[in-house]
Design an enzyme around this catalytic site. Sequence first.
Site, PDB file in Angstrom:
ATOM      1  N   VAL A 108      -0.273  10.034   0.944  1.00  0.00           N
ATOM      2  CA  VAL A 108       1.178   9.579   0.721  1.00  0.00           C
ATOM      3  C   VAL A 108       1.275   8.187   0.956  1.00  0.00           C
ATOM      4  CG1 VAL A 108       3.544   9.801   1.159  1.00  0.00           C
ATOM      5  CG2 VAL A 108       2.441  11.985   1.092  1.00  0.00           C
ATOM      6  N   ILE A 157      -1.181   5.742   0.900  1.00  0.00           N
ATOM      7  CA  ILE A 157      -1.996   5.127  -0.179  1.00  0.00           C
ATOM      8  C   ILE A 157      -1.319   5.306  -1.528  1.00  0.00           C
ATOM      9  CG2 ILE A 157      -4.267   5.099  -1.420  1.00  0.00           C
ATOM     10  CD1 ILE A 157      -5.451   5.866   1.604  1.00  0.00           C
ATOM     11  N   TRP A 158      -0.905   6.351  -1.846  1.00  0.00           N
ATOM     12  CA  TRP A 158      -0.234   6.768  -3.172  1.00  0.00           C
ATOM     13  C   TRP A 158       1.090   5.838  -3.470  1.00  0.00           C
ATOM     14  CZ3 TRP A 158       4.665   8.700  -4.746  1.00  0.00           C
ATOM     15  CH2 TRP A 158       4.570   8.841  -6.079  1.00  0.00           C
ATOM     16  N   HIS A 159       1.991   5.394  -2.356  1.00  0.00           N
ATOM     17  CA  HIS A 159       2.943   4.432  -2.531  1.00  0.00           C
ATOM     18  C   HIS A 159       2.427   2.943  -2.775  1.00  0.00           C
ATOM     19  CE1 HIS A 159       5.396   7.782  -0.966  1.00  0.00           C
ATOM     20  NE2 HIS A 159       6.297   7.064  -1.453  1.00  0.00           N
ATOM     21  N   ASP A 160       1.493   2.559  -2.089  1.00  0.00           N
ATOM     22  CA  ASP A 160       1.104   1.335  -2.257  1.00  0.00           C
ATOM     23  C   ASP A 160      -0.175   1.034  -1.305  1.00  0.00           C
ATOM     24  OD1 ASP A 160       0.723  -1.339  -3.244  1.00  0.00           O
ATOM     25  OD2 ASP A 160       2.942  -2.008  -2.746  1.00  0.00           O
TER      26      ASP A 160
END
Length: 559
Positions: A442, A444-447
């Site tokens: 989550v 890493i997926w955000h930024d």
Amino acid sequence: MSNLVNHLKDFFSLETLDGRLKPSENQLKRQAIINRVNPQSRWSSLEFKLYGVVFAIIVPLMFKTGMDASNETNPNYPRFAHLLSNGWMWGRKVDNSDQQYRFFRDNFLMLCGLISIHCLLRRIVNIFSGTRKRTYFDFGFGILFLIGAHGVNCLKIFIHILISFSIAHYIPSYKIAITLVWIFVISTLFINHHFRNFKIGVSLVDDGFKGIIARWDVFFNFTLLRMLSYALDYLEKKRQNGNLLEKSNSNLSNLDDRQRLEAPLPISDYNIINYIAYITYTPLFIAGPIITFNDYIYQSNYQQLATVTNYKRTFIYFLRLMFCIFVMEFILHHMYVVAVSKTKAWNGDSPFQISMIGMFNLNIIWLKLLIPWRLFRFWSLLDGIDPPENMIRCMDNNFSAVAFWRAWHRSYNKWIVRYIYIPLGGGGKYRILNSLFVFSFVAIWHDIELRLLMWGWLVVIFLLPEILATYAFKRYQEESWFRYLCGFGAVINIWMMMIANLFGFCLGKDGTLHLLHDLFRTFSGIQFFILSSGALFVASQVMFELRENEMRRGINVKC
């Protein structure tokens, strides 16, 4: 008066947000939910009347303190005044300094125009298309939209989605295909982060029309989830070798939202046209809500949302959307907390003021996500596709860290559970390890930022006390004092959730450490901490009763 209260309850009820949240149609399941709670409402008791007095005092005081900490009267005002813009409410300035929401706010009328054009064209095409599948229209409109939105950068998107499609379709081994799909998709997060402006040496691509949204990578993360959904749904279907087709082809009707996740679709539905139509489905392309490939194809080509019979529900949903937009505008015109946090302009502010800067920042973050998601879902409902509602609880109506993540970005949470959490083993023996993996993804997926990765790990650490306490005290849930014990636990949970999110999204390291220092190293801070904890205890009791009131009607959303 009672009729007005009932209308307000209906207007703000869960059912107006999502038909999935209505009482269970299974009478046994519904009765089991009802039997789990005290049948007697506590709203008219002396205890809750006293809670009402606390609310009447504390809530206005919170708003006043937030305004005092961020308005023209604050000595720090000159430090953040340059970030404010001219507003439309009573001649006041507006805090339009949040880049993410500013993009949506400044392009709101253009989005409304696009929604009107899309819905009008859909109806015209439906008149002349007869029995042809809806996905053909989505395929054509989606490609045109992608070109208009990202220009020549849409070539980069198509390269990504075609590679993912090829891995799923042309790698014969199920396990190898699954592994390669995940490796490719996660690696794209890092590649796009570091090389999004990389020039390939072709002038048409490097210097050509970049579309209305030049930063194609900003919304690509949602495309990534759809790429994974298609690949994983297809590979699962391929692994079954079509065995379900003969058994279940007559069963493609009246499937509920859970059954649609594994809808027995023909293997022929997993084709390039449907894939691109799904990836580029315009109402949900920019930011979701996320809908799985199986669910999208089922609703598109087998059983569409009956919009004619749902006009009332959709209209009420639209009114809820407009209410949220007005609340957001009111806050942005009266509390300039985003500008304060950007400039760290809290020198001399009390712990109460700093905490309100952080809290209203969190509310703005919640609203800036909720409003676009609800607009896009409203667009999708008008178009006959019913995705999950992303936000079913107000941000301030949460006392459990575990439940909070079930309600926050709900469609993404459902995606995570289906494609990551359950395949890893769910809440079994390795629940904590699985949660750590989930929140790492989550973050890493955000930024791609160490700060967000640390935030993800911090969230998992903060889940531990609740999980352990729930396990240890579950046997006492029938005792009269159990509700008050849960209230103390809720206070601790709320503080930990606030600190984690203030660190990750609002105040950053400096502001959070400054707040913690003032809370526990100054007399006024300790005083505020004790009083605010008491207010949070009252709030937790009200939240408990709100959920019990839902359960008395047979609704248990577990958050």
